[in-house]
Design a protein around this motif. Structure first.
Motif, PDB file in Angstrom:
ATOM      1  N   PHE A   8     -23.561   1.198  12.129  1.00  0.00           N
ATOM      2  CA  PHE A   8     -22.144   0.992  12.459  1.00  0.00           C
ATOM      3  C   PHE A   8     -21.858  -0.498  12.613  1.00  0.00           C
ATOM      4  CE2 PHE A   8     -18.627   0.325  15.345  1.00  0.00           C
ATOM      5  CZ  PHE A   8     -17.669   1.235  14.933  1.00  0.00           C
ATOM      6  N   PHE A   9     -22.679  -1.178  13.398  1.00  0.00           N
ATOM      7  CA  PHE A   9     -22.423  -2.597  13.658  1.00  0.00           C
ATOM      8  C   PHE A   9     -22.714  -3.459  12.437  1.00  0.00           C
ATOM      9  CE2 PHE A   9     -22.622  -1.166  18.098  1.00  0.00           C
ATOM     10  CZ  PHE A   9     -21.471  -1.775  18.574  1.00  0.00           C
ATOM     11  N   ILE A  10     -23.695  -3.057  11.624  1.00  0.00           N
ATOM     12  CA  ILE A  10     -23.938  -3.781  10.377  1.00  0.00           C
ATOM     13  C   ILE A  10     -22.712  -3.678   9.469  1.00  0.00           C
ATOM     14  CG2 ILE A  10     -25.247  -3.719   8.211  1.00  0.00           C
ATOM     15  CD1 ILE A  10     -27.697  -2.978   9.928  1.00  0.00           C
ATOM     16  N   GLY A  11     -22.186  -2.449   9.330  1.00  0.00           N
ATOM     17  CA  GLY A  11     -20.988  -2.264   8.516  1.00  0.00           C
ATOM     18  C   GLY A  11     -19.823  -3.076   9.028  1.00  0.00           C
ATOM     19  N   MET A  12     -19.648  -3.085  10.346  1.00  0.00           N
ATOM     20  CA  MET A  12     -18.520  -3.812  10.937  1.00  0.00           C
ATOM     21  C   MET A  12     -18.649  -5.313  10.723  1.00  0.00           C
ATOM     22  SD  MET A  12     -17.006  -3.489  14.802  1.00  0.00           S
ATOM     23  CE  MET A  12     -15.512  -4.354  15.279  1.00  0.00           C
ATOM     24  N   VAL A  13     -19.849  -5.851  10.973  1.00  0.00           N
ATOM     25  CA  VAL A  13     -20.058  -7.292  10.830  1.00  0.00           C
ATOM     26  C   VAL A  13     -19.937  -7.720   9.373  1.00  0.00           C
ATOM     27  CG1 VAL A  13     -21.749  -9.152  11.052  1.00  0.00           C
ATOM     28  CG2 VAL A  13     -21.449  -7.516  12.920  1.00  0.00           C
ATOM     29  N   LEU A  14     -20.587  -6.976   8.462  1.00  0.00           N
ATOM     30  CA  LEU A  14     -20.518  -7.329   7.048  1.00  0.00           C
ATOM     31  C   LEU A  14     -19.080  -7.321   6.547  1.00  0.00           C
ATOM     32  CD1 LEU A  14     -23.537  -5.443   5.411  1.00  0.00           C
ATOM     33  CD2 LEU A  14     -23.371  -7.861   6.016  1.00  0.00           C
ATOM     34  N   SER A  15     -18.313  -6.351   6.983  1.00  0.00           N
ATOM     35  CA  SER A  15     -16.915  -6.254   6.569  1.00  0.00           C
ATOM     36  C   SER A  15     -16.082  -7.383   7.172  1.00  0.00           C
ATOM     37  CB  SER A  15     -16.345  -4.897   6.989  1.00  0.00           C
ATOM     38  OG  SER A  15     -14.971  -4.806   6.703  1.00  0.00           O
ATOM     39  N   ALA A  16     -16.290  -7.659   8.470  1.00  0.00           N
ATOM     40  CA  ALA A  16     -15.437  -8.596   9.194  1.00  0.00           C
ATOM     41  C   ALA A  16     -15.659 -10.048   8.814  1.00  0.00           C
ATOM     42  CB  ALA A  16     -15.646  -8.429  10.703  1.00  0.00           C
ATOM     43  N   VAL A  17     -16.869 -10.388   8.328  1.00  0.00           N
ATOM     44  CA  VAL A  17     -17.127 -11.797   8.039  1.00  0.00           C
ATOM     45  C   VAL A  17     -16.459 -12.278   6.755  1.00  0.00           C
ATOM     46  CG1 VAL A  17     -19.322 -11.881   9.279  1.00  0.00           C
ATOM     47  CG2 VAL A  17     -19.313 -11.281   6.854  1.00  0.00           C
ATOM     48  N   GLY A  18     -15.832 -11.399   6.008  1.00  0.00           N
ATOM     49  CA  GLY A  18     -15.096 -11.896   4.856  1.00  0.00           C
ATOM     50  C   GLY A  18     -14.783 -10.933   3.741  1.00  0.00           C
ATOM     51  N   PRO A  19     -15.734 -10.097   3.289  1.00  0.00           N
ATOM     52  CA  PRO A  19     -15.451  -9.300   2.093  1.00  0.00           C
ATOM     53  C   PRO A  19     -14.507  -8.133   2.339  1.00  0.00           C
ATOM     54  CG  PRO A  19     -17.602  -8.731   2.948  1.00  0.00           C
ATOM     55  CD  PRO A  19     -17.113  -9.903   3.755  1.00  0.00           C
ATOM     56  N   GLY A  20     -14.356  -7.704   3.613  1.00  0.00           N
ATOM     57  CA  GLY A  20     -13.572  -6.509   3.897  1.00  0.00           C
ATOM     58  C   GLY A  20     -14.376  -5.260   3.616  1.00  0.00           C
ATOM     59  N   SER A  21     -13.731  -4.129   3.719  1.00  0.00           N
ATOM     60  CA  SER A  21     -14.473  -2.872   3.648  1.00  0.00           C
ATOM     61  C   SER A  21     -14.826  -2.449   2.228  1.00  0.00           C
ATOM     62  CB  SER A  21     -13.664  -1.748   4.318  1.00  0.00           C
ATOM     63  OG  SER A  21     -12.470  -1.489   3.601  1.00  0.00           O
ATOM     64  N   ILE A  22     -14.072  -2.905   1.239  1.00  0.00           N
ATOM     65  CA  ILE A  22     -14.253  -2.379  -0.124  1.00  0.00           C
ATOM     66  C   ILE A  22     -15.672  -2.583  -0.651  1.00  0.00           C
ATOM     67  CG2 ILE A  22     -13.510  -2.569  -2.530  1.00  0.00           C
ATOM     68  CD1 ILE A  22     -10.677  -3.054  -1.493  1.00  0.00           C
ATOM     69  N   PRO A  23     -16.220  -3.817  -0.675  1.00  0.00           N
ATOM     70  CA  PRO A  23     -17.608  -3.944  -1.156  1.00  0.00           C
ATOM     71  C   PRO A  23     -18.621  -3.350  -0.185  1.00  0.00           C
ATOM     72  CG  PRO A  23     -16.779  -6.063  -0.405  1.00  0.00           C
ATOM     73  CD  PRO A  23     -15.615  -5.126  -0.397  1.00  0.00           C
ATOM     74  N   CYS A  24     -18.319  -3.395   1.116  1.00  0.00           N
ATOM     75  CA  CYS A  24     -19.268  -2.882   2.113  1.00  0.00           C
ATOM     76  C   CYS A  24     -19.419  -1.371   2.027  1.00  0.00           C
ATOM     77  CB  CYS A  24     -18.824  -3.280   3.517  1.00  0.00           C
ATOM     78  SG  CYS A  24     -18.891  -5.055   3.794  1.00  0.00           S
ATOM     79  N   LEU A  25     -18.350  -0.682   1.669  1.00  0.00           N
ATOM     80  CA  LEU A  25     -18.430   0.779   1.536  1.00  0.00           C
ATOM     81  C   LEU A  25     -19.372   1.182   0.401  1.00  0.00           C
ATOM     82  CD1 LEU A  25     -14.659   1.703   2.040  1.00  0.00           C
ATOM     83  CD2 LEU A  25     -16.537   2.045   3.657  1.00  0.00           C
ATOM     84  N   ALA A  26     -19.602   0.269  -0.525  1.00  0.00           N
ATOM     85  CA  ALA A  26     -20.564   0.535  -1.596  1.00  0.00           C
ATOM     86  C   ALA A  26     -21.978   0.151  -1.175  1.00  0.00           C
ATOM     87  CB  ALA A  26     -20.165  -0.233  -2.857  1.00  0.00           C
ATOM     88  N   ILE A  27     -22.095  -0.879  -0.321  1.00  0.00           N
ATOM     89  CA  ILE A  27     -23.404  -1.360   0.107  1.00  0.00           C
ATOM     90  C   ILE A  27     -24.041  -0.427   1.132  1.00  0.00           C
ATOM     91  CG2 ILE A  27     -24.609  -3.231   1.317  1.00  0.00           C
ATOM     92  CD1 ILE A  27     -22.463  -5.131   0.176  1.00  0.00           C
ATOM     93  N   ILE A  28     -23.231   0.030   2.107  1.00  0.00           N
ATOM     94  CA  ILE A  28     -23.768   0.788   3.245  1.00  0.00           C
ATOM     95  C   ILE A  28     -24.541   2.037   2.818  1.00  0.00           C
ATOM     96  CG2 ILE A  28     -23.127   2.136   5.293  1.00  0.00           C
ATOM     97  CD1 ILE A  28     -23.065  -0.874   5.733  1.00  0.00           C
ATOM     98  N   PRO A  29     -23.993   2.918   1.960  1.00  0.00           N
ATOM     99  CA  PRO A  29     -24.771   4.111   1.579  1.00  0.00           C
ATOM    100  C   PRO A  29     -26.085   3.776   0.873  1.00  0.00           C
ATOM    101  CG  PRO A  29     -22.460   4.391   1.006  1.00  0.00           C
ATOM    102  CD  PRO A  29     -22.638   2.954   1.378  1.00  0.00           C
ATOM    103  N   VAL A  30     -26.096   2.684   0.102  1.00  0.00           N
ATOM    104  CA  VAL A  30     -27.319   2.279  -0.602  1.00  0.00           C
ATOM    105  C   VAL A  30     -28.437   1.998   0.398  1.00  0.00           C
ATOM    106  CG1 VAL A  30     -28.332   0.477  -2.056  1.00  0.00           C
ATOM    107  CG2 VAL A  30     -26.056   1.370  -2.583  1.00  0.00           C
ATOM    108  N   ILE A  31     -28.083   1.408   1.537  1.00  0.00           N
ATOM    109  CA  ILE A  31     -29.068   1.105   2.578  1.00  0.00           C
ATOM    110  C   ILE A  31     -29.315   2.328   3.447  1.00  0.00           C
ATOM    111  CG2 ILE A  31     -29.548  -0.357   4.581  1.00  0.00           C
ATOM    112  CD1 ILE A  31     -27.579  -2.409   3.323  1.00  0.00           C
ATOM    113  N   ALA A  32     -28.245   2.997   3.851  1.00  0.00           N
ATOM    114  CA  ALA A  32     -28.334   4.050   4.869  1.00  0.00           C
ATOM    115  C   ALA A  32     -29.051   5.308   4.385  1.00  0.00           C
ATOM    116  CB  ALA A  32     -26.926   4.412   5.347  1.00  0.00           C
TER     117      ALA A  32
END
Length: 419
Positions: free
Chosen positions: A99-123
């Motif tokens: 949860f916090f990884i997703g929040m930090v990655l999104s908040a530091v600049g790219p927003g949720s769009i690229p992070c929503l693709a990254i998170i499942p790959v890791i999770a």
């Protein structure tokens, strides 16, 4: 004829065609805007008015930030950073960490769009190796990414700020981000309970922890670029889009990324959707369509019911269309007028649109839900352990649960304590 009503109908048709024909709603909107200017040309409804609806500042912000993060994501910096963090936490804390990884990655600049693709790959592979439900961890990780999307650094926040400024509202997305984060935390706790997240099939021992490589020099410089972006935008008030272009171009020149790969990594489809709908919305605004939409919503709302109704409206719309590309540009512009008519806070209504258009995006027909389903389906024995039909229903249920949480919190006045 009422051009405002016709332009509203054109937007509805564009949304329906976009869903049924898998077409870009933004491009359809530009086409409809042109047709309206030909059939109903006047002093205000002109070709110039259509083109003026294309926000160059928003284009710079969205492309600049996403270009930078296409470079950083392309060299593996974000994925390795997330894996290093997760590798240091106990098995039972993995959902919280994601949860916090997703929040930090999104908040530091790219927003949720690229992070929503990254998170499942890791999770997903991480969860399976740790004996935790991968669907649950992916949902919670993506919920974190959604919680951070209204950070002042993100292109999504730039879209909302632009729409708020056009109505004379204070364009500050930090309170909206806090409201989104609180909603995401509550929903994540309920999802954890529903999936019985405390149950672990095969706990990972210390010897089974993944051995990860060190950051290479390109990744270290990319992290330095992220820090510079945050300091420049938040402390020095630099333009986030221009800063993204600058840092991205420097990283590209010194060998931290590949220009062609980075340009192709920019989500042009989403950017065209946002800006194209904005062009049609400009015609809707000039022709009085916004006033018609405000009057329709006012007839359904009262001061107490406005927030939950707006949240549900945004959520239901996002079942079938993009939150950023369609829901935000359609509903945020009516918030100022609704707030004035009902005597309530317009920022709260904007927050309801943003949160509703965000957390309902887990349906299997959305990008977020589809990525989770696809990632889980690639795992061994997935059809036995995680049947596709069951997962399909579960993801719809998650979207519905999130909307119920949002509506109840709005009805109870939780968000008024923040905004």
């Amino acid at each position: 004829m009422n051009v405002g009503l016709i332009s509203l109908l054109a937007l509805i048709i564009a949304i329906v065609l976009g869903f049924t024909r898998k077409a870009n709603v933004g491009i359809l909107s530009i086409g409809f805007a042109m047709v309206i200017t030909i059939l109903f040309k006047s002093d205000t409804i002109t070709t110039k008015a259509v083109i003026s609806g294309f926000s160059t500042s928003l284009f710079i912000q969205m492309v600049g930030v996403t270009y930078l993060f296409a470079i950083i994501n392309g060299n593996g910096t974000l994925e390795l950073m997330a894996k290093k963090i997760v590798n240091r936490v106990p098995v039972h804390a993995i959902p919280v960490a994601m949860f916090f990884i997703g929040m930090v990655l999104s908040a530091v600049g790219p927003g949720s769009i690229p992070c929503l693709a990254i998170i499942p790959v890791i999770a997903i592979p991480l969860s399976i190796s740790a004996g935790i439900n991968p669907i649950m961890v992916s949902i919670i990780g993506d919920m974190g990414a959604m919680a951070g999307r209204m950070s002042p650094l993100t292109p999504e926040a730039a879209v909302v700020r632009s729409l708020m400024e056009a109505q004379g509202m204070e364009a500050d997305t930090v309170p909206i981000m806090l409201c989104t984060a609180i909603t995401a935390v509550v929903s994540s706790v309920l999802i954890y309970i529903c999936y019985k997240g405390w149950q672990v099939d095969k706990p990972k021992t210390a010897n089974e922890k993944d051995v990860l490589p060190k950051f290479n020099w390109q990744q270290l410089l990319s992290l330095l670029g992220l820090i510079l972006l945050a300091v420049g935008v938040l402390a020095l008030k630099w333009n986030v889009g221009l800063t993204g272009f600058f840092i991205g171009s420097v990283l590209n020149v010194i060998g931290c990324g590949q220009d062609k790969k980075a340009v192709s990594g920019v989500p042009w489809n989403v950017i065209l959707m946002v800006l194209g709908v904005g062009m049609l919305m400009n015609i809707i605004s000039l022709s009085g369509g916004i006033d018609i939409l405000v009057s329709m919503l006012e007839s359904l709302m009262g001061a107490k019911s406005a927030a939950p109704i707006m949240a549900l409206t945004a959520g239901i719309m996002s079942f079938f269309s993009s939150g950023l590309g369609v829901v935000f540009p359609t509903l945020v512009p009516v918030c100022g007028g609704l707030a004035s008519g009902l005597g309530i806070d317009g920022v709260q209504l904007v927050a309801m649109v943003v949160i509703g258009g965000t957390i309902a995006g887990y349906t299997p027909i959305s990008t977020t839900g589809a990525l989770i389903m696809a990632g889980v389906a690639q795992q061994p024995d997935s059809e036995t352990r995680f049947p596709q039909n069951k997962m399909f229903v579960e993801l719809f249920a998650v979207s519905a649960l999130n909307l119920v949480v949002l509506a109840v919190m709005a009805l109870c006045g939780i968000y008024t304590l923040i905004i």
